[in-house]
Design a protein around this motif. Structure first.
Motif, PDB file in Angstrom:
ATOM      1  N   THR A   1       6.749   6.536  -6.099  1.00  0.00           N
ATOM      2  CA  THR A   1       5.519   6.396  -5.336  1.00  0.00           C
ATOM      3  C   THR A   1       4.334   6.629  -6.262  1.00  0.00           C
ATOM      4  N   HIS A   2       3.290   5.861  -6.042  1.00  0.00           N
ATOM      5  CA  HIS A   2       2.064   6.052  -6.811  1.00  0.00           C
ATOM      6  C   HIS A   2       0.878   5.791  -5.908  1.00  0.00           C
ATOM      7  N   GLY A   3      -0.141   6.602  -6.061  1.00  0.00           N
ATOM      8  CA  GLY A   3      -1.358   6.405  -5.289  1.00  0.00           C
ATOM      9  C   GLY A   3      -2.212   5.316  -5.914  1.00  0.00           C
TER      10      GLY A   3
ATOM     11  N   HIS B   1       0.857  -1.178   0.000  1.00  0.00           N
ATOM     12  CA  HIS B   1       0.000   0.000   0.000  1.00  0.00           C
ATOM     13  C   HIS B   1       0.899   1.236   0.000  1.00  0.00           C
ATOM     14  N   PRO B   2       0.504   2.323  -0.678  1.00  0.00           N
ATOM     15  CA  PRO B   2       1.339   3.535  -0.673  1.00  0.00           C
ATOM     16  C   PRO B   2       1.672   4.043   0.723  1.00  0.00           C
ATOM     17  N   LEU B   3       0.777   3.836   1.678  1.00  0.00           N
ATOM     18  CA  LEU B   3       1.055   4.293   3.042  1.00  0.00           C
ATOM     19  C   LEU B   3       2.234   3.540   3.651  1.00  0.00           C
ATOM     20  N   LEU B   4       2.347   2.244   3.365  1.00  0.00           N
ATOM     21  CA  LEU B   4       3.462   1.456   3.901  1.00  0.00           C
ATOM     22  C   LEU B   4       4.793   2.070   3.490  1.00  0.00           C
ATOM     23  N   ASN B   5       4.921   2.409   2.222  1.00  0.00           N
ATOM     24  CA  ASN B   5       6.185   2.941   1.737  1.00  0.00           C
ATOM     25  C   ASN B   5       6.402   4.397   2.106  1.00  0.00           C
ATOM     26  N   SER B   6       5.362   5.053   2.597  1.00  0.00           N
ATOM     27  CA  SER B   6       5.520   6.428   3.074  1.00  0.00           C
ATOM     28  C   SER B   6       6.113   6.465   4.476  1.00  0.00           C
TER      29      SER B   6
ATOM     30  N   CYS C   1       2.848   9.979  -0.091  1.00  0.00           N
ATOM     31  CA  CYS C   1       1.930   8.844  -0.214  1.00  0.00           C
ATOM     32  C   CYS C   1       1.269   8.856  -1.591  1.00  0.00           C
ATOM     33  N   LEU C   2       1.332   9.969  -2.274  1.00  0.00           N
ATOM     34  CA  LEU C   2       0.784  10.100  -3.621  1.00  0.00           C
ATOM     35  C   LEU C   2       1.925  10.260  -4.610  1.00  0.00           C
TER      36      LEU C   2
END
Length: 144
Positions: A85-87, A30-35, A54-55
């Motif tokens: 990163t990609h949303g 999920h994008p949040l994980l990598n943020s 995150c986006l």
């Protein structure tokens, strides 16, 4: 994480490769994980802090690490990597614009490994944060 700064082109290729009725399943972080940083910076406490966008659209995230996200051996030699990163909306929009139908999008609060020390093993054998519960993986099913 899929490294692809041009989602529209990726989705077009996927759409052409799928037969009518064919399915695409994408499972990724999920994008949040990598943020969130994988570990606290020197001098910081154990709190999870947002460290990256995150986006998408902010350019690549540079990492210098001796291990990949897999369970493999340490990386030898070049340890630099770049990830875009990609949303989730970018992926969904690219697929629908390429003519695919998104049938399902699910988020999970579990990972197959303990990314942070405060994670607990679940009944499935995977790992999750006890608090807060946040999305760590997602799966998308699309069809042509």
């Amino acid at each position: 994480m899929v490294i692809c700064p041009t989602w529209g082109r990726w989705a077009e290729v996927v759409g052409r490769l799928l037969r009518p009725g064919g399915r695409l399943y994408v499972a990724e972080f999920h994008p949040l994980l990598n943020s969130l940083g994988p570990k606290p910076a020197p001098g910081e406490g154990p709190e999870l802090l947002l460290r990256h966008d995150c986006l998408g659209g902010g350019g690549p995230v540079h990492r210098d690490a001796t291990h990949a996200y897999t369970d493999g051996p340490a990386v030898e030699g070049a340890t630099d990597s770049y990830e875009w990163t990609h949303g989730t909306g970018e992926v969904v929009s690219a697929l629908t614009e390429a003519g695919l139908t998104v049938r399902r999008l699910r988020e999970s609060d579990e990972l197959p490994w303990p990314r942070w020390p405060q994670m607990a093993r679940t009944e499935s054998g995977w790992w999750r944060l006890t608090t807060p519960r946040i999305p760590l993986l997602h799966g998308l099913l699309a069809a042509r």
